[in-house]
Design a protein around this motif. Structure first.
Motif, PDB file in Angstrom:
ATOM      1  N   HIS A 188       0.846  -1.205   0.000  1.00 17.66           N
ATOM      2  CA  HIS A 188       0.000   0.000   0.000  1.00 17.66           C
ATOM      3  C   HIS A 188       0.879   1.252   0.000  1.00 17.66           C
ATOM      4  O   HIS A 188       1.814   1.372   0.793  1.00 17.66           O
ATOM      5  N   PRO A 189       0.580   2.227  -0.865  1.00 16.07           N
ATOM      6  CA  PRO A 189       1.460   3.394  -0.998  1.00 16.07           C
ATOM      7  C   PRO A 189       1.420   4.366   0.183  1.00 16.07           C
ATOM      8  O   PRO A 189       2.268   5.254   0.264  1.00 16.07           O
ATOM      9  N   ASN A 190       0.461   4.224   1.109  1.00 13.58           N
ATOM     10  CA  ASN A 190       0.479   5.066   2.309  1.00 13.58           C
ATOM     11  C   ASN A 190       1.543   4.611   3.303  1.00 13.58           C
ATOM     12  O   ASN A 190       1.831   5.319   4.269  1.00 13.58           O
ATOM     13  N   ALA A 191       2.106   3.436   3.078  1.00  8.93           N
ATOM     14  CA  ALA A 191       3.196   2.927   3.923  1.00  8.93           C
ATOM     15  C   ALA A 191       4.528   3.204   3.238  1.00  8.93           C
ATOM     16  O   ALA A 191       4.789   2.692   2.148  1.00  8.93           O
ATOM     17  N   GLY A 192       5.351   4.015   3.882  1.00  5.14           N
ATOM     18  CA  GLY A 192       6.681   4.278   3.341  1.00  5.14           C
ATOM     19  C   GLY A 192       7.653   3.155   3.628  1.00  5.14           C
ATOM     20  O   GLY A 192       8.692   3.033   2.973  1.00  5.14           O
ATOM     21  N   GLY A 193       7.326   2.333   4.629  1.00  2.24           N
ATOM     22  CA  GLY A 193       8.150   1.179   4.974  1.00  2.24           C
ATOM     23  C   GLY A 193       7.320   0.146   5.688  1.00  2.24           C
ATOM     24  O   GLY A 193       6.348   0.483   6.380  1.00  2.24           O
ATOM     25  N   VAL A 194       7.674  -1.137   5.533  1.00  2.06           N
ATOM     26  CA  VAL A 194       6.898  -2.237   6.127  1.00  2.06           C
ATOM     27  C   VAL A 194       7.850  -3.300   6.668  1.00  2.06           C
ATOM     28  O   VAL A 194       8.783  -3.720   5.970  1.00  2.06           O
ATOM     29  N   LEU A 195       7.609  -3.705   7.909  1.00  4.53           N
ATOM     30  CA  LEU A 195       8.297  -4.861   8.489  1.00  4.53           C
ATOM     31  C   LEU A 195       7.282  -5.982   8.625  1.00  4.53           C
ATOM     32  O   LEU A 195       6.261  -5.831   9.309  1.00  4.53           O
ATOM     33  N   VAL A 196       7.528  -7.116   7.954  1.00  2.00           N
ATOM     34  CA  VAL A 196       6.654  -8.285   8.021  1.00  2.00           C
ATOM     35  C   VAL A 196       7.259  -9.262   9.027  1.00  2.00           C
ATOM     36  O   VAL A 196       8.425  -9.647   8.899  1.00  2.00           O
ATOM     37  N   ILE A 197       6.472  -9.652  10.029  1.00  2.00           N
ATOM     38  CA  ILE A 197       6.964 -10.523  11.095  1.00  2.00           C
ATOM     39  C   ILE A 197       6.194 -11.835  11.093  1.00  2.00           C
ATOM     40  O   ILE A 197       4.955 -11.841  11.200  1.00  2.00           O
ATOM     41  N   GLY A 198       6.912 -12.946  10.973  1.00  3.15           N
ATOM     42  CA  GLY A 198       6.316 -14.265  11.091  1.00  3.15           C
ATOM     43  C   GLY A 198       6.786 -14.960  12.347  1.00  3.15           C
ATOM     44  O   GLY A 198       7.748 -14.512  13.004  1.00  3.15           O
ATOM     45  N   LEU A 199       6.130 -16.073  12.696  1.00  6.95           N
ATOM     46  CA  LEU A 199       6.554 -16.864  13.855  1.00  6.95           C
ATOM     47  C   LEU A 199       7.529 -17.941  13.431  1.00  6.95           C
ATOM     48  O   LEU A 199       8.615 -18.071  13.991  1.00  6.95           O
ATOM     49  N   THR A 225      11.631 -13.704  11.063  1.00  6.90           N
ATOM     50  CA  THR A 225      10.938 -14.847  11.639  1.00  6.90           C
ATOM     51  C   THR A 225      11.370 -14.970  13.093  1.00  6.90           C
ATOM     52  O   THR A 225      12.558 -15.167  13.375  1.00  6.90           O
ATOM     53  N   LEU A 226      10.444 -14.867  14.017  1.00  7.02           N
ATOM     54  CA  LEU A 226      10.781 -14.771  15.438  1.00  7.02           C
ATOM     55  C   LEU A 226      11.497 -16.011  15.960  1.00  7.02           C
ATOM     56  O   LEU A 226      12.415 -15.913  16.792  1.00  7.02           O
ATOM     57  N   GLN A 227      11.090 -17.185  15.506  1.00  6.01           N
ATOM     58  CA  GLN A 227      11.714 -18.412  16.026  1.00  6.01           C
ATOM     59  C   GLN A 227      13.168 -18.553  15.596  1.00  6.01           C
ATOM     60  O   GLN A 227      13.907 -19.355  16.170  1.00  6.01           O
ATOM     61  N   ASP A 228      13.581 -17.734  14.612  1.00  2.35           N
ATOM     62  CA  ASP A 228      14.979 -17.774  14.167  1.00  2.35           C
ATOM     63  C   ASP A 228      15.866 -16.810  14.942  1.00  2.35           C
ATOM     64  O   ASP A 228      17.091 -16.822  14.763  1.00  2.35           O
ATOM     65  N   GLU A 229      15.267 -15.962  15.790  1.00  4.15           N
ATOM     66  CA  GLU A 229      16.026 -14.896  16.437  1.00  4.15           C
ATOM     67  C   GLU A 229      16.251 -15.186  17.916  1.00  4.15           C
ATOM     68  O   GLU A 229      15.331 -15.587  18.625  1.00  4.15           O
TER      69      GLU A 229
END
Length: 497
Positions: A188-199, A225-229
């Motif tokens: 979406h162009p209203n977002a200048g940046g996006v962080l996608v977080i998975g489990l 991916t949270l389980q990788d961190e």
């Protein structure tokens, strides 16, 4: 102020614009009518004798039939009216040539131009969970990042988490809906940046999500991916800081209002919705489209009973066929789950004066104005054509708003007669259909369309509304933004294979 309005010369009812008492006399042309019972504002009064089974006419169209004889001056509502609607219908393409013009000029606005040619009216940083399990961690990361920005004295628009409960244990179309809507939000162009977080263990796997995302700006979209961190909080903060460094140099440049895409929606409707706010949105939609812009009408169940009008506006037979499929597919969806297709309107709608689904739909579709329908979008599909588009989504406010945003709308224009604080992840501009609501809920309502029955002309009302939309496009916060009411809802089990 007038205390009643007759919408169409062929109508056999008028609408009360304020509470009317039993025994009051109404002047309609040269005729005086005695009201035989108390009539709440927004409700209908018979101005002709109506026989049992005779149609009730409002907006110049039948909204149902009388279940008993109705006398002049009587209240016309759910106690003596029933819908005419049936189940699946067959339709003929009977096009009505449409041409819209506006005496108002296109307006300059200040926008963000993205690298792919899209434009935005906000420069938000969004955190998008692929699964509801990570909502809490995402919110922790968001809060810490906002605190970090404040400590550094950074002036930044918004950082938000698009929370939702889905992404795990979903199959088939449910799973596809979740992934598609979230992918639409990423781009979406209203977002200048996006962080996608998975489990890491969910159905909505991050690798598959990224591989099916299509084209996106890799400098503006990050994944984790949270389980990788080992330390997911600091890793998330590092991602957000990298995105922020890309975004902080973004500046608004001059563009045109007609470059934006507007979603058209209503919720908590009342008897004045089809008289004030929805016709105003129809005028605004026609104005934008006359300058080469785009608007989107959704909430398919609230087209039932007025769909033939929309079908007559379709630009060609292909678009007509897509509209027929959209309407009948939604009816089949109700039938598949043994739900009554025409149970609508809601209790709140009825309290506000809406009697049948035809009554509601004929008012709702006023938002489409008089423009031609140029395309019909499936749920989750993104806009490709300028002009008036129809979008398949339910009447649920949260789901419909999210679908409009996912389609690419920069702003959702939302009329309401009963009032609702709800807002989506773009400016969700609330128009009150009546002045009492606007005065009662100034923290919910952005614009009072009820002025129309207080003596303000539609021409002046549209001018005021265009001014407001320009201001919001330029950065003025809508009420939902001030309240930080930014919600995402996804259609669960909503589209069959």
């Amino acid at each position: 102020m007038k205390n009643i309005i007759k919408i169409n010369e062929n109508d056999n009812v008028v609408i009360a614009l304020e509470n009317i008492n039993k025994g009051d006399n109404l002047e309609i042309g040269n005729i005086s009518i005695n009201v035989t019972e108390d009539i709440p504002s927004g409700h209908k009064i018979a101005i002709n004798p109506i026989d049992q089974n005779q149609n009730i006419i409002k907006y110049g169209f039948p909204i149902g039939h009388a279940t008993s004889a109705i006398h002049i001056g009587q209240h016309v509502h759910t106690h003596n009216v029933k819908t005419n609607l049936g189940e699946l219908n067959e339709y003929q393409y009977l096009p009505t040539p449409m041409q819209v013009d506006s005496e108002f000029l296109d307006r300059d606005i200040e926008i963000y131009r993205r690298d792919n040619g899209d434009v935005g009216i906000r420069n938000d940083l969004w955190i998008i969970p692929t699964v509801g399990c990570v909502n809490g961690i995402a919110q922790q990361i968001c809060k810490k990042f906002i605190a970090q920005l404040a400590k550094q004295g950074e002036d930044f628009e918004s950082v938000y988490v698009l929370t939702h409960p889905y992404g795990c244990s979903q199959l088939g179309q449910d799973h596809k809906n979740t992934r598609t809507i979230l992918q639409d939000m990423v781009k979406h162009p209203n977002a200048g940046g996006v962080l996608v977080i998975g489990l890491g263990c969910e159905n909505n796997q991050l690798n598959a999500f990224r591989e099916t995302l299509g084209n996106y700006n890799r400098d503006r979209v990050s994944f984790m991916t949270l389980q990788d961190e080992a330390d997911e909080i600091n890793t998330g903060l590092n991602h957000l800081n990298e995105l922020y460094q890309q975004m902080k140099a973004d500046r608004r440049v001059t563009g045109k209002l007609s470059e934006l895409k507007f979603g058209l929606e209503c919720g908590g409707s009342d008897g004045l919705s089809g008289i004030t706010a929805n016709p105003l949105l129809g005028q605004f939609s026609d104005y934008v489209i006359s300058h080469g812009g785009t608007s989107v009408l959704t909430e398919v169940p609230e087209m039932f009973g007025a769909e033939k009008i929309l079908m007559s506006h379709c630009i060609d037979k292909v678009t007509f066929d897509k509209t027929v499929d959209m309407v009948n597919d939604f009816k089949r969806y109700f039938m598949q789950y043994n739900q009554p297709i025409y149970e609508n309107p809601s209790p709140g709608n009825k309290a506000g004066g809406i009697t049948t689904l035809e009554d509601k739909s004929l008012g709702c579709t006023q938002k489409a104005g008089n423009s031609q329908v140029v395309d019909v979008l499936a749920y989750g599909e993104r806009l490709t054509k300028v002009g008036l588009n129809l979008l398949s989504a339910p009447g649920n406010d949260a789901v419909a708003t999210s679908a409009l945003i996912a389609a690419g709308c920069h702003m959702v224009l939302f009329s309401t007669g009963r009032g609702t604080p709800y807002g989506g992840f773009v400016p969700t501009v609330k128009l009150a259909t009546n002045t009492p609501l606007a005065l009662k809920k100034p923290t919910w309502i952005d614009f009072n369309a009820g002025q129309l029955v207080n003596g303000v002309s539609m021409h002046e009302l549209l001018r005021q509304f265009i001014d407001l939309i320009v201001d919001i496009a330029n950065g003025k916060q809508s009420c939902n933004e001030k309240n930080e009411f930014k919600e995402l809802a996804i259609f669960k089990n909503g589209v069959t294979e």
